[in-house]
Design a protein around this motif. Structure first.
Motif, mmCIF file in Angstrom:
data_model
loop_
_atom_site.group_PDB
_atom_site.id
_atom_site.type_symbol
_atom_site.label_atom_id
_atom_site.label_comp_id
_atom_site.label_asym_id
_atom_site.label_seq_id
_atom_site.Cartn_x
_atom_site.Cartn_y
_atom_site.Cartn_z
ATOM 1 N N MET B 1 -17.199 -75.621 -82.931
ATOM 2 C CA MET B 1 -18.115 -74.469 -82.800
ATOM 3 C C MET B 1 -17.379 -73.307 -82.137
ATOM 4 S SD MET B 1 -22.129 -74.562 -81.724
ATOM 5 C CE MET B 1 -21.913 -75.220 -80.085
ATOM 6 N N LYS B 2 -17.225 -72.226 -82.882
ATOM 7 C CA LYS B 2 -16.552 -71.043 -82.339
ATOM 8 C C LYS B 2 -17.531 -70.183 -81.559
ATOM 9 C CE LYS B 2 -12.933 -70.246 -85.703
ATOM 10 N NZ LYS B 2 -12.623 -69.523 -86.936
ATOM 11 N N TYR B 3 -16.966 -69.392 -80.640
ATOM 12 C CA TYR B 3 -17.822 -68.460 -79.909
ATOM 13 C C TYR B 3 -18.385 -67.402 -80.851
ATOM 14 C CZ TYR B 3 -19.187 -64.546 -77.024
ATOM 15 O OH TYR B 3 -19.899 -63.528 -76.462
ATOM 16 N N SER B 4 -19.630 -66.997 -80.569
ATOM 17 C CA SER B 4 -20.126 -65.770 -81.209
ATOM 18 C C SER B 4 -21.109 -65.086 -80.267
ATOM 19 C CB SER B 4 -20.765 -66.058 -82.564
ATOM 20 O OG SER B 4 -22.116 -66.366 -82.425
ATOM 21 N N LYS B 5 -21.061 -63.760 -80.273
ATOM 22 C CA LYS B 5 -21.934 -62.981 -79.405
ATOM 23 C C LYS B 5 -23.388 -63.303 -79.711
ATOM 24 C CE LYS B 5 -21.536 -58.593 -80.030
ATOM 25 N NZ LYS B 5 -21.643 -57.127 -80.176
ATOM 26 N N GLN B 6 -23.681 -63.414 -81.034
ATOM 27 C CA GLN B 6 -25.056 -63.692 -81.441
ATOM 28 C C GLN B 6 -25.576 -64.982 -80.821
ATOM 29 O OE1 GLN B 6 -22.674 -62.547 -83.304
ATOM 30 N NE2 GLN B 6 -23.419 -61.042 -84.800
ATOM 31 N N THR B 41 -29.262 -65.828 -89.008
ATOM 32 C CA THR B 41 -28.360 -66.160 -87.909
ATOM 33 C C THR B 41 -29.114 -66.848 -86.780
ATOM 34 O OG1 THR B 41 -26.960 -64.288 -88.458
ATOM 35 C CG2 THR B 41 -26.737 -65.184 -86.247
ATOM 36 N N VAL B 42 -30.310 -66.379 -86.499
ATOM 37 C CA VAL B 42 -31.110 -66.994 -85.447
ATOM 38 C C VAL B 42 -31.425 -68.439 -85.806
ATOM 39 C CG1 VAL B 42 -33.283 -66.897 -84.182
ATOM 40 C CG2 VAL B 42 -32.064 -64.786 -84.728
ATOM 41 N N TYR B 43 -31.912 -68.670 -87.010
ATOM 42 C CA TYR B 43 -32.214 -70.031 -87.450
ATOM 43 C C TYR B 43 -30.965 -70.912 -87.420
ATOM 44 C CZ TYR B 43 -37.013 -69.468 -89.056
ATOM 45 O OH TYR B 43 -38.363 -69.302 -89.102
ATOM 46 N N ARG B 44 -29.868 -70.388 -87.964
ATOM 47 C CA ARG B 44 -28.621 -71.130 -88.027
ATOM 48 C C ARG B 44 -28.192 -71.586 -86.635
ATOM 49 N NH1 ARG B 44 -25.678 -67.763 -92.041
ATOM 50 N NH2 ARG B 44 -25.926 -66.276 -90.359
ATOM 51 N N ASN B 45 -28.209 -70.658 -85.688
ATOM 52 C CA ASN B 45 -27.726 -70.985 -84.353
ATOM 53 C C ASN B 45 -28.670 -71.902 -83.600
ATOM 54 O OD1 ASN B 45 -25.140 -69.683 -83.696
ATOM 55 N ND2 ASN B 45 -26.196 -67.897 -84.509
ATOM 56 N N LEU B 46 -29.966 -71.708 -83.766
ATOM 57 C CA LEU B 46 -30.908 -72.598 -83.086
ATOM 58 C C LEU B 46 -30.721 -74.021 -83.600
ATOM 59 C CD1 LEU B 46 -34.085 -70.338 -82.962
ATOM 60 C CD2 LEU B 46 -32.738 -71.123 -81.016
ATOM 61 N N ASN B 47 -30.593 -74.177 -84.904
ATOM 62 C CA ASN B 47 -30.380 -75.515 -85.452
ATOM 63 C C ASN B 47 -29.073 -76.123 -84.974
ATOM 64 O OD1 ASN B 47 -32.729 -75.930 -86.912
ATOM 65 N ND2 ASN B 47 -31.978 -74.713 -88.632
ATOM 66 N N GLN B 48 -28.046 -75.301 -84.935
ATOM 67 C CA GLN B 48 -26.746 -75.773 -84.493
ATOM 68 C C GLN B 48 -26.772 -76.190 -83.028
ATOM 69 O OE1 GLN B 48 -23.755 -72.801 -84.719
ATOM 70 N NE2 GLN B 48 -22.255 -74.214 -85.572
ATOM 71 N N ALA B 50 -29.338 -77.155 -81.409
ATOM 72 C CA ALA B 50 -30.159 -78.364 -81.302
ATOM 73 C C ALA B 50 -29.360 -79.590 -81.726
ATOM 74 C CB ALA B 50 -31.414 -78.219 -82.148
ATOM 75 N N GLU B 51 -28.577 -79.467 -82.798
ATOM 76 C CA GLU B 51 -27.754 -80.586 -83.257
ATOM 77 C C GLU B 51 -26.733 -80.997 -82.202
ATOM 78 O OE1 GLU B 51 -25.900 -79.617 -87.000
ATOM 79 O OE2 GLU B 51 -27.873 -79.442 -87.946
ATOM 80 N N ASN B 52 -26.198 -80.026 -81.493
ATOM 81 C CA ASN B 52 -25.210 -80.306 -80.465
ATOM 82 C C ASN B 52 -25.839 -80.663 -79.123
ATOM 83 O OD1 ASN B 52 -23.813 -78.994 -82.615
ATOM 84 N ND2 ASN B 52 -22.107 -78.672 -81.234
ATOM 85 N N GLY B 53 -27.156 -80.777 -79.103
ATOM 86 C CA GLY B 53 -27.827 -81.208 -77.890
ATOM 87 C C GLY B 53 -27.884 -80.167 -76.788
ATOM 88 N N VAL B 54 -27.597 -78.909 -77.122
ATOM 89 C CA VAL B 54 -27.655 -77.862 -76.101
ATOM 90 C C VAL B 54 -29.104 -77.439 -75.862
ATOM 91 C CG1 VAL B 54 -26.809 -75.574 -75.449
ATOM 92 C CG2 VAL B 54 -25.391 -77.075 -76.854
ATOM 93 N N ILE B 55 -29.918 -77.483 -76.916
ATOM 94 C CA ILE B 55 -31.341 -77.186 -76.778
ATOM 95 C C ILE B 55 -32.129 -78.260 -77.529
ATOM 96 C CG2 ILE B 55 -30.891 -74.700 -76.655
ATOM 97 C CD1 ILE B 55 -31.869 -74.472 -79.520
ATOM 98 N N LYS B 56 -33.455 -78.172 -77.477
ATOM 99 C CA LYS B 56 -34.290 -79.145 -78.182
ATOM 100 C C LYS B 56 -35.342 -78.451 -79.043
ATOM 101 C CE LYS B 56 -35.892 -82.766 -75.781
ATOM 102 N NZ LYS B 56 -36.441 -83.396 -74.552
ATOM 103 N N LYS B 57 -35.698 -79.112 -80.122
ATOM 104 C CA LYS B 57 -36.777 -78.610 -80.976
ATOM 105 C C LYS B 57 -38.108 -79.199 -80.519
ATOM 106 C CE LYS B 57 -34.257 -78.104 -85.354
ATOM 107 N NZ LYS B 57 -34.293 -78.366 -86.794
#
Lengths: 128, 128
Positions: B1-6, B41-48, B50-57
């Motif tokens: 996972m690369k950094y992104s400002k978004q 982009t918002v959807y993409r990052n939220l899903n990502q 969540a997959e990496n366990g940083v947040i939860k759905k």
DNA sequence: CCATAAAGTGATAATCATTATCATTATTGT
DNA sequence: ACAATAATGATAATGATTATCACTTTATGG
């Protein structure tokens, strides 16, 4: 709410399926018995039955809607492999609403617990 | 996972909101700060995330998806009037997974509890 | 037991949230 | 700085659910 053959069939189909089905699943099953039935009718009746407290809605893992005719208190187990929904008896966590009230002051009208894991069926398949 | 400002902005927005927002809500908030951002982009990052366990759905009452950055064990309270999602501390029902296993033999990977009721805020409004 | 009102149906169009696609841009390690 | 790779923004596509509407079924009351 007036009687309709379609609604009766929908409710029967729901009762016959221990693994709580989706609207679309019920539609496909009923189509064999009553080929003229419409998907819209299935959705309409499931929502109506849920509003009248005859059945209950359950949220699946993937956001899909499942329906449950079992009105006694119980929880659900959702398989993360096949998305099927199973019942878990109520007495694993009785009186939760009271506990939440006494600890937070929030008045709970109802609540659901969704346990997630691999169901015995899928577990067997994995071990082949 | 690369950094992104978004992605950083999305995560920050999530952290700033105690009442767990939807993807669309985050999009609307961020649009003010970074007008070029895309809903995808918002959807993409939220899903990502969540997959990496940083947040939860979290599943909302109406089937809508909410996101939660609080990774400690806790449950949720969903207001049936305004659909907002609040946190409920873990210790109202500790060790549930163990209890389910000892009573049913099912191996629980994780579970959620959604309590439902009218939140204090909406309760006040009703009493006017 | 028929007439009428109300509710239900089937077919299909519309909606809405979420995902996929793809050309372009940003980030990273060397 | 440069190639490799991941991320973005715009938009099209998807898929589940809901709304619409002309027609049919059900209930009821004279």
């Amino acid at each position: 709410m007036k009687y309709s053959k379609q609604r009766e069939l929908i409710l029967n189909t729901l009762k016959e399926h221990m693994v709580h089905p989706t609207a679309d699943y019920i539609y496909k099953v009923l189509k064999k018995e009553l080929p003229s039935i419409s998907l819209a009718t299935v959705y309409r009746n499931l929502n109506q039955l849920a509003e009248n407290g005859v059945i209950k809605k359950i949220e699946g893992l993937d956001g899909s809607l499942h329906f449950d005719h079992n009105l006694t208190n119980h929880y659900h187990f959702i398989c993360i492999k096949c998305n099927k929904v199973y019942d878990v008896p109520y007495d694993v966590a009785p009186d939760l609403a009271d506990k939440v009230f006494s600890q937070t002051g929030l008045i709970i009208e109802n609540y659901d617990i969704s346990f997630k894991g691999v169901c015995p069926e899928c577990h067997k398949k994995e071990c082949n």
